[in-house]
Structure formats: C-alpha cells, structure tokens
Design a protein around this motif. Structure first.
Motif, PDB file in Angstrom:
ATOM      1  N   PHE A 289     -18.413 -25.303   0.948  1.00 16.74           N
ATOM      2  CA  PHE A 289     -17.306 -25.366   2.508  1.00 16.74           C
ATOM      3  C   PHE A 289     -18.399 -25.821   3.320  1.00 16.74           C
ATOM      4  O   PHE A 289     -17.846 -25.867   4.573  1.00 16.74           O
ATOM      5  CB  PHE A 289     -16.491 -25.155   2.540  1.00 16.74           C
ATOM      6  CG  PHE A 289     -15.684 -25.429   0.937  1.00 16.74           C
ATOM      7  CD1 PHE A 289     -14.601 -26.833   0.624  1.00 16.74           C
ATOM      8  CD2 PHE A 289     -15.487 -24.562   0.073  1.00 16.74           C
ATOM      9  CE1 PHE A 289     -13.984 -27.580  -0.155  1.00 16.74           C
ATOM     10  CE2 PHE A 289     -14.329 -24.589  -0.617  1.00 16.74           C
ATOM     11  CZ  PHE A 289     -14.362 -25.670  -1.244  1.00 16.74           C
ATOM     12  N   TRP A 290     -20.043 -25.061   2.715  1.00 17.17           N
ATOM     13  CA  TRP A 290     -20.754 -25.263   4.535  1.00 17.17           C
ATOM     14  C   TRP A 290     -21.545 -25.424   4.611  1.00 17.17           C
ATOM     15  O   TRP A 290     -23.126 -25.940   5.407  1.00 17.17           O
ATOM     16  CB  TRP A 290     -20.997 -23.895   4.599  1.00 17.17           C
ATOM     17  CG  TRP A 290     -20.963 -23.036   5.584  1.00 17.17           C
ATOM     18  CD1 TRP A 290     -20.949 -22.662   7.198  1.00 17.17           C
ATOM     19  CD2 TRP A 290     -19.272 -22.284   6.131  1.00 17.17           C
ATOM     20  NE1 TRP A 290     -20.724 -22.144   8.264  1.00 17.17           N
ATOM     21  CE2 TRP A 290     -19.104 -22.199   7.336  1.00 17.17           C
ATOM     22  CE3 TRP A 290     -18.406 -21.885   5.437  1.00 17.17           C
ATOM     23  CZ2 TRP A 290     -18.126 -21.287   8.368  1.00 17.17           C
ATOM     24  CZ3 TRP A 290     -17.123 -21.179   5.835  1.00 17.17           C
ATOM     25  CH2 TRP A 290     -17.173 -20.528   7.224  1.00 17.17           C
ATOM     26  N   PHE A 291     -21.950 -26.889   3.942  1.00 15.96           N
ATOM     27  CA  PHE A 291     -22.736 -28.365   3.808  1.00 15.96           C
ATOM     28  C   PHE A 291     -22.270 -29.543   3.471  1.00 15.96           C
ATOM     29  O   PHE A 291     -21.249 -29.258   2.997  1.00 15.96           O
ATOM     30  CB  PHE A 291     -23.821 -28.205   2.043  1.00 15.96           C
ATOM     31  CG  PHE A 291     -24.915 -26.209   2.645  1.00 15.96           C
ATOM     32  CD1 PHE A 291     -25.653 -26.492   3.463  1.00 15.96           C
ATOM     33  CD2 PHE A 291     -24.250 -25.419   1.570  1.00 15.96           C
ATOM     34  CE1 PHE A 291     -26.936 -25.455   2.890  1.00 15.96           C
ATOM     35  CE2 PHE A 291     -25.352 -24.057   2.557  1.00 15.96           C
ATOM     36  CZ  PHE A 291     -26.163 -24.296   2.561  1.00 15.96           C
ATOM     37  N   ILE A 358     -15.729 -32.236   6.621  1.00 16.32           N
ATOM     38  CA  ILE A 358     -17.324 -32.052   6.421  1.00 16.32           C
ATOM     39  C   ILE A 358     -17.907 -33.418   5.939  1.00 16.32           C
ATOM     40  O   ILE A 358     -18.590 -33.408   6.655  1.00 16.32           O
ATOM     41  CB  ILE A 358     -16.896 -30.779   4.908  1.00 16.32           C
ATOM     42  CG1 ILE A 358     -16.170 -29.395   5.635  1.00 16.32           C
ATOM     43  CG2 ILE A 358     -18.547 -30.692   4.925  1.00 16.32           C
ATOM     44  CD1 ILE A 358     -16.577 -28.957   4.305  1.00 16.32           C
ATOM     45  N   GLU A 359     -17.110 -33.975   5.520  1.00 19.96           N
ATOM     46  CA  GLU A 359     -17.619 -35.314   5.029  1.00 19.96           C
ATOM     47  C   GLU A 359     -17.762 -36.342   6.048  1.00 19.96           C
ATOM     48  O   GLU A 359     -19.272 -36.733   6.104  1.00 19.96           O
ATOM     49  CB  GLU A 359     -17.404 -36.705   3.623  1.00 19.96           C
ATOM     50  CG  GLU A 359     -16.305 -35.393   2.592  1.00 19.96           C
ATOM     51  CD  GLU A 359     -15.616 -36.198   1.323  1.00 19.96           C
ATOM     52  OE1 GLU A 359     -14.206 -36.501   1.785  1.00 19.96           O
ATOM     53  OE2 GLU A 359     -16.172 -36.462   0.136  1.00 19.96           O
ATOM     54  N   ARG A 360     -16.886 -36.483   7.104  1.00 19.67           N
ATOM     55  CA  ARG A 360     -16.804 -37.155   8.533  1.00 19.67           C
ATOM     56  C   ARG A 360     -17.740 -36.313   9.166  1.00 19.67           C
ATOM     57  O   ARG A 360     -18.446 -37.415   9.570  1.00 19.67           O
ATOM     58  CB  ARG A 360     -15.895 -36.743   9.185  1.00 19.67           C
ATOM     59  CG  ARG A 360     -15.294 -38.146   9.720  1.00 19.67           C
ATOM     60  CD  ARG A 360     -14.164 -38.104  10.890  1.00 19.67           C
ATOM     61  NE  ARG A 360     -13.941 -37.062  11.944  1.00 19.67           N
ATOM     62  CZ  ARG A 360     -13.122 -36.257  12.223  1.00 19.67           C
ATOM     63  NH1 ARG A 360     -11.622 -36.626  11.906  1.00 19.67           N
ATOM     64  NH2 ARG A 360     -13.499 -35.657  13.557  1.00 19.67           N
ATOM     65  N   GLU A 361     -18.222 -34.975   9.151  1.00 19.44           N
ATOM     66  CA  GLU A 361     -19.345 -35.131  10.055  1.00 19.44           C
ATOM     67  C   GLU A 361     -20.219 -34.611   9.487  1.00 19.44           C
ATOM     68  O   GLU A 361     -21.468 -34.061  10.496  1.00 19.44           O
ATOM     69  CB  GLU A 361     -18.735 -33.864  10.697  1.00 19.44           C
ATOM     70  CG  GLU A 361     -17.185 -34.253  11.429  1.00 19.44           C
ATOM     71  CD  GLU A 361     -16.763 -33.566  13.313  1.00 19.44           C
ATOM     72  OE1 GLU A 361     -18.351 -32.447  13.362  1.00 19.44           O
ATOM     73  OE2 GLU A 361     -16.082 -33.463  13.531  1.00 19.44           O
ATOM     74  N   ALA A 362     -21.182 -35.085   7.899  1.00 21.78           N
ATOM     75  CA  ALA A 362     -21.836 -34.409   7.478  1.00 21.78           C
ATOM     76  C   ALA A 362     -23.918 -34.412   8.189  1.00 21.78           C
ATOM     77  O   ALA A 362     -24.494 -33.756   7.771  1.00 21.78           O
ATOM     78  CB  ALA A 362     -21.984 -35.717   5.908  1.00 21.78           C
ATOM     79  N   GLU A 363     -23.726 -35.428   8.674  1.00 19.31           N
ATOM     80  CA  GLU A 363     -24.639 -36.435   9.348  1.00 19.31           C
ATOM     81  C   GLU A 363     -25.269 -35.567  10.436  1.00 19.31           C
ATOM     82  O   GLU A 363     -26.252 -34.564  10.508  1.00 19.31           O
ATOM     83  CB  GLU A 363     -24.728 -37.083   9.939  1.00 19.31           C
ATOM     84  CG  GLU A 363     -26.075 -38.148   9.154  1.00 19.31           C
ATOM     85  CD  GLU A 363     -26.137 -39.854  10.099  1.00 19.31           C
ATOM     86  OE1 GLU A 363     -26.817 -39.808  10.784  1.00 19.31           O
ATOM     87  OE2 GLU A 363     -25.215 -40.549   8.987  1.00 19.31           O
ATOM     88  N   ARG A 364     -23.549 -34.475  11.084  1.00 18.98           N
ATOM     89  CA  ARG A 364     -24.158 -33.717  12.389  1.00 18.98           C
ATOM     90  C   ARG A 364     -24.000 -32.137  12.360  1.00 18.98           C
ATOM     91  O   ARG A 364     -25.329 -31.467  12.102  1.00 18.98           O
ATOM     92  CB  ARG A 364     -23.001 -33.842  13.156  1.00 18.98           C
ATOM     93  CG  ARG A 364     -23.004 -33.469  14.760  1.00 18.98           C
ATOM     94  CD  ARG A 364     -21.771 -33.369  14.939  1.00 18.98           C
ATOM     95  NE  ARG A 364     -20.901 -32.500  14.394  1.00 18.98           N
ATOM     96  CZ  ARG A 364     -20.508 -31.085  14.306  1.00 18.98           C
ATOM     97  NH1 ARG A 364     -21.825 -30.706  14.456  1.00 18.98           N
ATOM     98  NH2 ARG A 364     -19.617 -30.319  13.207  1.00 18.98           N
TER      99      ARG A 364
END
Ligand SMILES: Cc1ncc(COP(=O)(O)O)c(C=O)c1O
Length: 460
Positions: A289-291, A358-364
């Motif tokens: 939950f940190w990557f 996390i999935e929504r902001e993965a790139e950021r």
C-alpha cells in the motif's frame, strides 16, 4: 443523558475541546505553503488547555506526568500539532500506517458514506459482510496482475486464497509461519531461514526469528543470513536442503536501516526454495500500500508462497491484516489464526477506498516517491563526509550516517526543527534516519523537507 466529549475527556470546562477545535481549524484552513513556513513553530493562535497525562502508561511507552506533554493533539494531511501547539511535518506516515496522512477528506467522506449505507463496524467472523468479501477479491486481483481472476479460483498453485479478518501484522505473520510448519515434511527439525535484522511481529515465535527466547524453543532451528549475500544463501540451502521449512524476508528492511533487498537476491531465494521444497514468505507489512502497484512483490516480478499485508491497508483507520497465499497451502482451522476483532466490515470498506486512491494516483505516487529518493541521494553526495548513502526506495527512504552519535544528534535536531522522522540507531552499527512519507507527499513538501535536512546537516 447524551455522551459528551467534556464528560469522556474529563474536560468539563471545555478548554481542551476549544483547543482542539481551533487547532484543527488552523490546520484545515491554512494553505500548505503557509503551514510549511511555520513547521517547527509554536502556533500561538491556538489556546492552551490541560491535556490528559501518561501516568498509567507502561514505562517503555513514556509513562510520565509532565506540564509540557509533546504528544499529538490534532493532525491533518502531512501535518500535526502537538499538545504544546508545535507544528510538525510528519515524515513517517504516523507509525508507518497512515497511507494517506491524517483525515484524508475522501476517506473521511467514504467512512461516513459507509456508516450511512449500513456497513457495520464489526461483526462475527462467520458472517462476513460485503466489503470484507470484496476486499479479498481485490487482494487476489492485485497479487495476480494480468490474470483473469475467474480462472484463479480452480488453480491451487496460484495466490488465490486470502486469510482476512485478522487485525495485526503479527497475527498475519504467525499464520504464515504456522502454515509453513504444517506443510514441512522434510527430514529433521524444521529450519527457518531469515534475514539478519528481521522483524515479523511481536509474538514469541516471530521474536524467536530475530534471536529472542532461544532457550524456550526446541525442535526448530533459525538461520539468519545477511541480506543480499547470495553466496551465503546458496551455501545455507546446500547445507540444510530439505530441512528448510521456509524463507522469510521484508523486501525493504524498514526495521533494519531501510536496506533494500535486491530483487535478484529474492528471486534466487525463490529458486532455492523451489529446489528443496521450502516455502517463501514476503512480509509486506511495510511495503504494501505504499507503491503504485499496491503489492510490492508484483512490482519486482516475484511470486512468493505467502504475501503478508497489513499496516497501510486501511490507511490507519483500524488495524487490518491479511495473508494472500497459494490455495494448496490452505491448511489452518479457523481458530488457528484469527483476530475476533478483525472482521471489521467498515475497515475493509476503507481498505477498498485506500487501494482505489493508490490506483487512481499511481503515476503521481511513482513520480513523488522517485523525486524524494533522488533528493536524498543528492543530499548524501553533498554531505558525503557525514552520510554513507541514501537507503530505501521512493517514499520509504533514509540516510545512513557514518557515525551513530551524529545520526542521533541529527534526529534530535530534526525533531526540534519540526520534522517527525525516525532514527535506527539503537542496535550496534545502526545509524540511519528513516522516512516513510504518506502518499499525499508532493513536490513542495519534498523540497521543503530536503532543504530542512540540508540545513540541519550543515549545522551538525
Ligand atoms: C515488517 C513488519 N512485519 C510485521 C509487523 C507487525 O505488525 P503489527 O504491529 O501490526 O503486529 C511489523 C510492524 O511494524 C512490521 O514492520
């Protein structure tokens, strides 16, 4: 009579309630840039109030009575105010579990939404509610990227089984350890191969794996190896062969100076385990939950037999842990591994929200983590007389000092400056400061923290 804050907190004058209200409004209403400018300051706009003391605490938890308690008063995002009204930047995501910082607005809204919809807080484990069931599906999906989840159900070789409904990481780790013991049918006493400096929880067996309670265990052997020493690992496997029940590793050793365990080393361990019929557990209590990939093993293309998840799963709302493992090892009875406080439907709903963010902001998240680590690499180069190297990956990065005393002095100075970070310097040879920023970390906060660390190093 209605329950009131004043009665419950012994705050009949309403002073503490007012202090908290003003403090919270200060954090919520201030722009991030304004907060950054005042990190380390006492925020005088907040009134003072008497706070409860720690006289009943255990000594090791800071039992004391003081007129100046420095404990947390309120938090918002990456910032918190202490009872002394000092403003801190939290560089460790609380106790490494507050994935989205304090009171993330969308998660707070989700929590209220869940309650409004009738999602219960907790219930008997034998009647798990929809969010708990949905969470197990989501974890299986995450552990098997690119695979059709429908086809996993009948594939006992795959990571298609989840032990959920357990509260703490310790219970999750213990469950995997028990499954390893039950599966072991090699010759002689089972051997657990672990990394030196491991931390897989606080029960007796987990602590035995890190060298404690030796006198109380028989018919079991623990062999600690140095992380990333492939030759040593090969020789242990050659020597012990089928006696080895399991191999355990934390892929970024957040409990040993943020040492990154090389993915190639872990893949070697995977092959060696396969050769002798040993099982492999990867403890992702810290890395999960940190990557952007949520589960770190999938980031490095590793498929262990057990993945242990916890901590950041509910972003700190309520402890919830899980073991995702190959169906063929499903051998425990329900009460062999359970937390009767851990089915937690509402917490599971929050976990789904945390994962979605996390999935929504993965790139950021990827970019911010890389930028933070790169900043520490630059700092390490600039202060190479004091710093050996930057350690860790992404948000969970640290600085290894040449000298333990300097590391401790730096830590003290950082706390005074208003940077809540941690020092691993309590074991012989350890001298690392550690961060694990919550995922809202952005460029401005990273720049501020890097500049503050530079200034502190220059003044050491
Ligand atoms: C790698 C690792 N494993 C296991 C645990 C134990 O988790 P818990 O404190 O939830 O029992 C921790 C806790 O910090 C941890 O960091």
């Amino acid at each position: 009579m209605a329950l009131t804050f004043g009665d419950l907190m012994n705050d009949r004058s309403g002073c503490l309630a007012e202090m908290m209200e003003v403090a919270r409004a200060y954090l919520v209403d201030s722009a991030q840039s304004a907060l950054l400018r005042r990190v380390g300051d006492i925020i005088d706009e907040v009134p003072v109030a008497p706070c409860p003391d720690k006289r009943w605490f255990q000594q090791s938890y800071g039992r004391c009575v003081t007129t100046e308690p420095e404990d947390l008063l309120v938090g918002e995002g990456l910032f918190y105010l202490t009872e002394q009204r000092k403003l801190f930047l939290d560089c460790t995501g609380g106790h490494y579990q507050m994935t989205w910082g304090y009171d993330h607005p969308e998660l707070t809204e989700l929590l209220l939404d869940g309650i409004r919809r009738g999602i219960v807080w907790d219930n008997h484990s034998n009647i798990p509610s929809a969010p708990v069931k949905r969470l197990t599906a989501k974890l299986v999906e995450l552990a098997n990227p690119g695979r059709d989840i429908e086809q996993l159900q009948d594939d006992p070789e795959s990571l298609n089984t989840v032990l959920s409904g357990i509260a703490t990481g310790t219970v999750a780790c213990a469950a995997a350890m028990k499954m390893m013991l039950m599966q072991h049918d090699g010759p002689g006493d089972p051997v657990f191969v672990v990394l030196d400096g491991n931390y897989h929880g606080t029960d007796v067996f987990a602590q035995r794996l890190r060298g404690m309670w030796k006198n109380y265990f028989c018919n079991l052997e623990v062999v600690a190896v140095q992380p990333n020493d492939g030759d040593q690992l090969r020789s242990v496997f050659e020597d012990r062969g089928e006696q080895i029940a399991g191999f355990w590793a934390e892929p970024i050793m957040m409990n040993r100076e943020a040492i990154v365990v090389d993915p190639d080393y872990l893949k070697l361990a995977r092959r060696l385990c396969d050769d002798v019929g040993a099982l492999m557990a990867i403890d992702e209590i810290q890395t999960g939950f940190w990557f952007p990939e949520v589960i770190y093993c999938t980031r490095i293309g590793l498929e262990p037999d057990f993945i242990i998840l916890g901590k950041g799963m509910t972003a700190g709302f309520h402890p919830l842990s899980a073991v995702v493992y190959r169906g063929k090892f499903d051998c425990l009875e329900q009460y062999d591994a359970i937390s009767t406080n851990g089915n937690a439907a509402l917490a599971a709903y929050m976990a789904l929200g945390c994962i979605e963010l996390i999935e929504r902001e993965a790139e950021r998240i990827e970019a911010a983590g890389n930028a933070w680590h790169d900043a520490l690499v630059e700092i390490a180069a600039q202060f190479d007389d004091r710093i050996v190297e930057a350690r860790g990956i992404g948000h969970m990065s640290g600085l290894k000092f040449r000298d333990r005393e300097q590391c401790l002095s730096f830590h003290q100075a950082a706390i005074e400056r208003g940077l809540w970070l941690r020092a691993h310097a309590y074991h012989e040879g350890h001298s690392t400061i550690l961060t694990k920023f919550a995922l809202p970390l952005d460029e401005a906060v990273a720049r501020f923290a890097a500049d503050a660390i530079r200034d502190l190093l220059a003044e050491l």
